[in-house]
Design a protein around this motif. Structure first.
Motif, PDB file in Angstrom:
ATOM      1  N   ARG A 103      11.001 -75.702  66.341  1.00  0.00           N
ATOM      2  CA  ARG A 103       9.843 -76.075  65.709  1.00  0.00           C
ATOM      3  C   ARG A 103       8.967 -77.023  66.329  1.00  0.00           C
ATOM      4  NH1 ARG A 103       8.658 -72.685  61.826  1.00  0.00           N
ATOM      5  NH2 ARG A 103       7.565 -74.093  60.511  1.00  0.00           N
ATOM      6  N   ASP A 105       6.674 -77.176  68.700  1.00  0.00           N
ATOM      7  CA  ASP A 105       5.395 -77.152  68.803  1.00  0.00           C
ATOM      8  C   ASP A 105       4.577 -77.484  67.838  1.00  0.00           C
ATOM      9  OD1 ASP A 105       5.552 -76.179  71.579  1.00  0.00           O
ATOM     10  OD2 ASP A 105       5.504 -74.064  71.062  1.00  0.00           O
ATOM     11  N   ILE A 106       4.931 -76.976  66.559  1.00  0.00           N
ATOM     12  CA  ILE A 106       4.102 -77.477  65.252  1.00  0.00           C
ATOM     13  C   ILE A 106       4.467 -79.194  65.197  1.00  0.00           C
ATOM     14  CG2 ILE A 106       4.697 -77.365  62.662  1.00  0.00           C
ATOM     15  CD1 ILE A 106       5.354 -74.475  62.965  1.00  0.00           C
ATOM     16  N   LEU A 107       5.744 -79.697  65.543  1.00  0.00           N
ATOM     17  CA  LEU A 107       5.809 -81.358  65.717  1.00  0.00           C
ATOM     18  C   LEU A 107       5.305 -81.891  66.344  1.00  0.00           C
ATOM     19  CD1 LEU A 107       9.774 -80.903  64.321  1.00  0.00           C
ATOM     20  CD2 LEU A 107       7.574 -80.748  62.846  1.00  0.00           C
ATOM     21  N   GLY A 108       4.811 -81.332  67.642  1.00  0.00           N
ATOM     22  CA  GLY A 108       4.196 -82.023  68.744  1.00  0.00           C
ATOM     23  C   GLY A 108       5.295 -82.695  69.504  1.00  0.00           C
ATOM     24  N   GLU A 455       6.399 -81.081  57.786  1.00  0.00           N
ATOM     25  CA  GLU A 455       5.834 -80.509  58.916  1.00  0.00           C
ATOM     26  C   GLU A 455       4.200 -80.635  58.794  1.00  0.00           C
ATOM     27  OE1 GLU A 455       9.177 -77.435  60.785  1.00  0.00           O
ATOM     28  OE2 GLU A 455       7.456 -76.438  59.451  1.00  0.00           O
ATOM     29  N   GLN A 458       3.433 -84.093  59.807  1.00  0.00           N
ATOM     30  CA  GLN A 458       3.214 -84.257  61.103  1.00  0.00           C
ATOM     31  C   GLN A 458       2.395 -83.802  61.990  1.00  0.00           C
ATOM     32  OE1 GLN A 458       5.698 -86.424  62.606  1.00  0.00           O
ATOM     33  NE2 GLN A 458       5.591 -85.958  64.793  1.00  0.00           N
ATOM     34  N   GLN A 459       2.119 -82.402  61.624  1.00  0.00           N
ATOM     35  CA  GLN A 459       0.940 -81.649  62.357  1.00  0.00           C
ATOM     36  C   GLN A 459      -0.282 -82.130  62.201  1.00  0.00           C
ATOM     37  OE1 GLN A 459       0.639 -77.337  61.635  1.00  0.00           O
ATOM     38  NE2 GLN A 459       0.928 -76.988  63.299  1.00  0.00           N
ATOM     39  N   GLN A 460      -0.802 -82.203  60.903  1.00  0.00           N
ATOM     40  CA  GLN A 460      -1.972 -82.148  60.383  1.00  0.00           C
ATOM     41  C   GLN A 460      -2.532 -83.594  60.359  1.00  0.00           C
ATOM     42  OE1 GLN A 460      -4.217 -79.610  60.477  1.00  0.00           O
ATOM     43  NE2 GLN A 460      -2.634 -78.159  60.995  1.00  0.00           N
ATOM     44  N   ASN A 463      -0.639 -85.887  64.173  1.00  0.00           N
ATOM     45  CA  ASN A 463      -1.229 -85.515  65.429  1.00  0.00           C
ATOM     46  C   ASN A 463      -2.524 -84.607  65.407  1.00  0.00           C
ATOM     47  OD1 ASN A 463       1.155 -86.148  66.999  1.00  0.00           O
ATOM     48  ND2 ASN A 463       2.416 -84.650  66.350  1.00  0.00           N
ATOM     49  N   TYR A 464      -3.213 -84.746  64.018  1.00  0.00           N
ATOM     50  CA  TYR A 464      -4.734 -84.170  64.182  1.00  0.00           C
ATOM     51  C   TYR A 464      -5.136 -84.863  63.052  1.00  0.00           C
ATOM     52  CZ  TYR A 464      -7.901 -80.516  64.025  1.00  0.00           C
ATOM     53  OH  TYR A 464      -9.146 -79.371  64.132  1.00  0.00           O
TER      54      TYR A 464
END
Length: 540
Positions: A103, A105-108, A455, A458-460, A463-464
């Motif tokens: 995972r 790529d989703i987690l950066g 997730e 972490q992703q949204q 890292n965003y």
């Protein structure tokens, strides 16, 4: 608070952050299953010593805290090796089945955080069966009160804590030996000077011989863990840790956000494997080893602090949303003058009042981000009700006349993303002028839905930054900031729109935290552990 949960059926570290209850050191051990039947007998032996969530301390039963605790969890591959029925296995979440490494790529987890740079135990995980992590066991050791006073008493308590930890580990080694290689301990945890160890040790950060609640960047940690329905020892800690209601009050979060088999904030049961006894009172655990680049952090803070009007310490507070020394939230103490007043009141307050001062706040008076920036760690991890739009203030401070957000609840968007945090720092910073070394934090995040909670955050949110109207800006501390100068990270420290000040831009932010490994685990209830040990799981 609603009806109390069955504390004897829930593993202790699910409801308790052991560090807050006097357990300053722990050892995490990872095992591989070589024989299914002998492994089930091993699970049975461990289950008999597993620490439950039952209350400790003075009371009708006067139950003392244990000298050391035992808790256990499993990867998906571990549950397969224990021969759970396929009809049960297919009920576990897809991300749990896939595993953390896949995972990435989703987690950066890219660049220096990519799996090829992880500790060998995690780098090799799922590559070959005999190197795969199947079982996680946590041993936490108590630092008991000492008859000595002052520094001598603390040193004696910490020494006794070491004794308890070694006793716990010796017990575990004996149980592993009894399996006759049915389960084996996996090495590959990096320690000092590149040594590879059979365990991951963690401990509180010490300053001047005294234990602290800090991590290696110097921030006071472990504040504001969520409070949810049914936990008796959290009843007085709801304000600031539960959920904001429309009338300005606070209520515990729904149990199903953290434990399977219970109703969640959507008034639904979270997806779970069958039968219900396998899932109920269990949860998912995200285990991550995070290395802290203290030299990069110190250098960048000093460099930018020389330019920032408020100086280094206020800038450090802007990174996280709390002041480093005592965790004072920026919302309550946005500058040096208000921080001084906060500290004076804090010093005179009772422990319960201090706890309230650190957690009982909202962003209702800081919707512009002038006090706590939108890229600060605290605001990204738990934005409270600050992401809701279309609210009209009510007659009572903190209340609302109309709410157009989901479920007519001010913090509905963040209530579904809350996460329990466990774990402790690891290693010692021996040279703050270097990024390398063996120091960081082991963080274990517990939630009922890995994808919707961990997730997503972490992703949204880490890292965003789009949900915070911050575009691609990452969270300052945990963001996977790029080392490529053409794609360097920035963050904006907002100011009051009514003032004549200009925002401060943090440019070329280095990566302060790097992933060194981890995995997704399932923490069963005591009922489920007994079923697994006896091989009597029936999903029909």
């Amino acid at each position: 608070m609603s009806k109390q949960l069955d504390l004897l059926d829930i593993q202790g570290h699910v409801l308790r952050a052991y560090g807050r209850f006097g357990y300053p050191k722990a050892r995490y051990v990872f095992l591989n299953i070589r024989n299914s039947s002998r492994a089930r007998r091993f699970v049975d032996a461990i289950t008999q010593r597993v620490t439950t969530a039952v209350c400790w301390g003075k009371g009708p039963d006067d139950l003392p805290p244990p000298e050391w605790t035992v808790n256990i969890a499993f990867t998906y591959q571990g549950l397969k090796e224990l021969e759970l029925p396929r009809a049960s296995l297919i009920g576990f979440s897809p991300e749990f089945v896939e595993g953390m490494k896949h995972r990435k790529d989703i987690l950066g987890d890219d660049g220096p955080s990519a799996p090829e740079h992880w500790d060998p135990i995690w780098r090799d995980n799922r590559e070959t069966r005999d190197k795969d992590v199947h079982i996680f066991i946590a041993l936490n050791a108590l630092a008991p009160p000492s008859p000595e006073t002052g520094l001598a008493g603390i040193q004696q308590a910490m020494a006794q804590c070491d004794v308890f930890l070694e006793q716990a580990y010796a017990w575990l080694l004996e149980e592993v030996k009894k399996t006759e290689a049915g389960v084996v301990i996996l090495g590959g945890n990096r320690g000092d000077n590149g040594a590879l160890l059979d365990y991951q040790d963690v401990k509180v950060v010490m300053e001047n011989g005294l234990p602290t609640a800090k991590e290696h960047f110097g921030y006071t940690d472990g504040i504001g863990d969520p409070v949810f329905e049914g936990v008796p020892y959290d009843e007085a800690r709801v304000r600031g840790r539960g959920k904001q209601m429309a009338d300005g009050s606070w209520a515990p979060l729904a149990t199903g956000e953290f434990l399977l088999g219970h109703i969640d904030e959507a008034q639904e049961y979270p997806p779970a494997p069958r039968p219900i006894l396998l899932a109920r009172n269990g949860t998912y655990m995200v285990y991550r080893k995070l290395h802290e680049n203290v030299a990069s952090f110190d250098k960048y803070l000093k460099q930018e602090g020389q330019k920032y009007l408020g100086g280094e310490e206020l800038l450090a507070a802007k990174f996280v949303g709390r002041w480093r020394d005592n965790g004072a939230p920026l919302v309550s103490a946005p500058d040096a003058a208000s921080k001084k007043k906060f500290d004076e009141k804090f010093a005179q307050a009772s422990p319960a009042e201090q706890d309230r001062m650190l957690s009982d706040f909202t962003y209702d008076d800081d919707m512009s981000g002038a006090k706590c920036p939108f890229s600060a760690h605290l605001r990204r991890i738990n934005p409270r009700a600050s992401l809701e739009m279309g609210r009209d203030p009510g007659d009572i401070p903190g209340s609302y006349k109309t709410i157009t957000g989901a479920f007519d609840t001010p913090g509905a968007l963040s209530n579904r993303r809350r996460i329990l945090r466990r774990g402790l720092p690891y290693g010692d910073v021996k040279d703050r002028s270097r990024d390398d070394g063996n120091h960081g934090i082991i963080i274990m995040m517990l939630n009922a839905d890995i994808n919707r909670q961990f997730e997503f955050v972490q992703q949204q949110w880490v890292n965003y930054g789009n949900d915070f109207k911050a575009g691609n800006d990452k969270e300052i501390i945990l963001g996977n900031h790029s080392h490529d100068p053409h794609f360097s990270s920035k963050a904006v420290l907002q100011v009051d729109p009514a003032s004549e000040e200009v925002p401060f831009i943090l440019a070329k932010i280095p990566r302060f935290v790097e992933t060194r490994g981890g995995e997704y685990f399932f923490i069963p209830s005591l009922t489920a552990l007994r079923m697994i040990a006896r091989g009597v799981i029936d999903p029909t």
